[in-house]
Write a protein that holds these residues in place. Structure first.
Motif, mmCIF file in Angstrom:
data_model
loop_
_atom_site.group_PDB
_atom_site.id
_atom_site.type_symbol
_atom_site.label_atom_id
_atom_site.label_comp_id
_atom_site.label_asym_id
_atom_site.label_seq_id
_atom_site.Cartn_x
_atom_site.Cartn_y
_atom_site.Cartn_z
ATOM 1 N N ILE A 8 -10.161 -4.896 6.800
ATOM 2 C CA ILE A 8 -11.609 -4.984 7.038
ATOM 3 C C ILE A 8 -12.107 -3.595 7.430
ATOM 4 N N GLY A 9 -13.167 -3.166 6.797
ATOM 5 C CA GLY A 9 -13.701 -1.836 7.053
ATOM 6 C C GLY A 9 -13.042 -0.757 6.201
ATOM 7 N N PHE A 10 -12.152 -1.155 5.318
ATOM 8 C CA PHE A 10 -11.455 -0.209 4.448
ATOM 9 C C PHE A 10 -11.834 -0.516 3.004
ATOM 10 N N GLY A 11 -13.114 -0.636 2.751
ATOM 11 C CA GLY A 11 -13.593 -1.017 1.431
ATOM 12 C C GLY A 11 -13.301 0.025 0.372
ATOM 13 N N GLY A 12 -13.295 -0.422 -0.861
ATOM 14 C CA GLY A 12 -13.116 0.474 -1.988
ATOM 15 C C GLY A 12 -11.739 1.074 -2.103
ATOM 16 N N ALA A 13 -10.723 0.297 -1.787
ATOM 17 C CA ALA A 13 -9.353 0.812 -1.878
ATOM 18 C C ALA A 13 -9.009 1.189 -3.312
ATOM 19 N N THR A 14 -8.354 2.333 -3.449
ATOM 20 C CA THR A 14 -7.881 2.817 -4.743
ATOM 21 C C THR A 14 -6.591 2.107 -5.129
ATOM 22 N N LEU A 15 -5.740 1.885 -4.130
ATOM 23 C CA LEU A 15 -4.432 1.255 -4.350
ATOM 24 C C LEU A 15 -4.122 0.386 -3.147
ATOM 25 N N VAL A 16 -3.778 -0.866 -3.396
ATOM 26 C CA VAL A 16 -3.347 -1.778 -2.343
ATOM 27 C C VAL A 16 -1.949 -2.246 -2.698
ATOM 28 N N VAL A 17 -1.026 -2.090 -1.751
ATOM 29 C CA VAL A 17 0.360 -2.483 -1.962
ATOM 30 C C VAL A 17 0.696 -3.584 -0.958
ATOM 31 N N PRO A 18 0.687 -4.846 -1.398
ATOM 32 C CA PRO A 18 1.061 -5.938 -0.502
ATOM 33 C C PRO A 18 2.575 -6.195 -0.593
ATOM 34 N N ASP A 19 3.347 -5.506 0.209
ATOM 35 C CA ASP A 19 4.805 -5.649 0.205
ATOM 36 C C ASP A 19 5.190 -6.929 0.936
ATOM 37 N N GLU A 20 6.218 -7.596 0.449
ATOM 38 C CA GLU A 20 6.675 -8.859 1.033
ATOM 39 C C GLU A 20 5.523 -9.871 1.091
ATOM 40 N N PHE A 21 4.708 -9.893 0.055
ATOM 41 C CA PHE A 21 3.483 -10.683 0.021
ATOM 42 C C PHE A 21 3.751 -12.190 0.131
ATOM 43 N N ALA A 22 4.927 -12.629 -0.291
ATOM 44 C CA ALA A 22 5.248 -14.054 -0.222
ATOM 45 C C ALA A 22 5.239 -14.562 1.210
ATOM 46 N N PHE A 23 5.471 -13.658 2.166
ATOM 47 C CA PHE A 23 5.492 -14.057 3.572
ATOM 48 C C PHE A 23 4.096 -14.050 4.151
ATOM 49 N N HIS A 70 6.389 7.185 -2.742
ATOM 50 C CA HIS A 70 6.079 8.282 -3.668
ATOM 51 C C HIS A 70 4.752 8.039 -4.377
ATOM 52 N N TYR A 71 4.561 6.829 -4.906
ATOM 53 C CA TYR A 71 3.358 6.529 -5.677
ATOM 54 C C TYR A 71 2.113 6.580 -4.793
ATOM 55 N N SER A 72 2.231 6.081 -3.573
ATOM 56 C CA SER A 72 1.109 6.130 -2.632
ATOM 57 C C SER A 72 0.741 7.572 -2.299
ATOM 58 N N LEU A 73 1.757 8.386 -2.039
ATOM 59 C CA LEU A 73 1.505 9.796 -1.732
ATOM 60 C C LEU A 73 0.889 10.502 -2.935
ATOM 61 N N TRP A 74 1.414 10.253 -4.121
ATOM 62 C CA TRP A 74 0.864 10.853 -5.343
ATOM 63 C C TRP A 74 -0.610 10.473 -5.497
ATOM 64 N N THR A 75 -0.930 9.207 -5.268
ATOM 65 C CA THR A 75 -2.312 8.751 -5.381
ATOM 66 C C THR A 75 -3.213 9.502 -4.409
ATOM 67 N N ALA A 76 -2.769 9.641 -3.164
ATOM 68 C CA ALA A 76 -3.588 10.311 -2.148
ATOM 69 C C ALA A 76 -3.718 11.810 -2.392
ATOM 70 N N LEU A 77 -2.665 12.436 -2.882
ATOM 71 C CA LEU A 77 -2.696 13.890 -3.091
ATOM 72 C C LEU A 77 -3.435 14.317 -4.355
ATOM 73 N N PHE A 78 -3.444 13.467 -5.362
ATOM 74 C CA PHE A 78 -3.971 13.899 -6.658
ATOM 75 C C PHE A 78 -5.197 13.112 -7.132
ATOM 76 N N HIS A 79 -5.784 12.322 -6.238
ATOM 77 C CA HIS A 79 -7.015 11.597 -6.547
ATOM 78 C C HIS A 79 -7.959 11.743 -5.357
ATOM 79 N N GLU A 80 -8.872 12.666 -5.486
ATOM 80 C CA GLU A 80 -9.802 12.949 -4.395
ATOM 81 C C GLU A 80 -10.527 11.673 -3.965
ATOM 82 N N GLY A 81 -10.579 11.457 -2.662
ATOM 83 C CA GLY A 81 -11.244 10.280 -2.113
ATOM 84 C C GLY A 81 -10.426 9.007 -2.193
ATOM 85 N N ALA A 82 -9.144 9.120 -2.537
ATOM 86 C CA ALA A 82 -8.289 7.935 -2.671
ATOM 87 C C ALA A 82 -8.085 7.243 -1.327
#
Length: 167
Positions: free
Chosen positions: A152-167, A78-90
């Protein structure tokens, strides 16, 4: 245009502004979850998710320890979709321990998008594996496995979600 049509357009503009201003409003009003048993159900704003939304509004970096079965993956969709839909260039990047796990979260975001009322649906770009794009907004969500070269090549990320980051 008829008075009813104009009135309806004005109401949707108001709704769009409310959704853009508050991710929780968007989630509670228009969000849904694909429950394995019950099918489509409304997004439930559990207290820990409300607190998480408010924390994300106030902080640039949030790290949290989560338990299983707390609706976190659906929240992130939901939060990822909200970010993409309501923040131009996200640019939203979902990283997970495997490509299939990352794609699952992206699939959840796509499910939510498909259940939105049409006035909230920005036109989708080309259907690409691992990408959900909104060309009119210049926004996108990508899902990738957590590797040394992920992002790589995805610079300037608005939101990064590292799920299961411990692995």
């Amino acid at each position: 245009k008829s008075g009813n049509s104009l009135s309806s357009e004005i109401e949707w503009v108001s709704e769009l502004r409310k959704c853009q201003a508050d991710p929780l409003y968007f989630m509670v009003t228009y969000g849904s979850i694909n429950d394995e048993i019950g099918g489509r159900i409304e997004f439930i704003p559990f207290p820990h998710l409300v607190k998480l939304v408010r924390t994300l509004e106030q902080s640039d970096l949030v790290i949290l320890l989560k338990a299983r079965q707390v609706c976190f993956t659906w929240f992130i969709a939901h939060y990822s979709l909200w970010t993409a839909l309501f923040h131009e260039g996200a640019k939203v990047m979902i990283l997970s321990k495997s490509e299939s796990a990352a794609f699952e979260t992206l699939s959840d975001a796509h499910f939510i998008y498909n259940k939105l009322p049409l006035p909230l649906q920005a036109p989708l770009g080309k259907d690409q594996s691992g990408h959900l794009t909104f060309p009119v907004l210049g926004s996108q969500i990508i899902a990738v496995a957590s590797t040394e070269t992920a992002g790589i090549g995805f610079g300037g990320a608005t939101l990064v979600v590292p799920d299961e980051f411990a692995f």
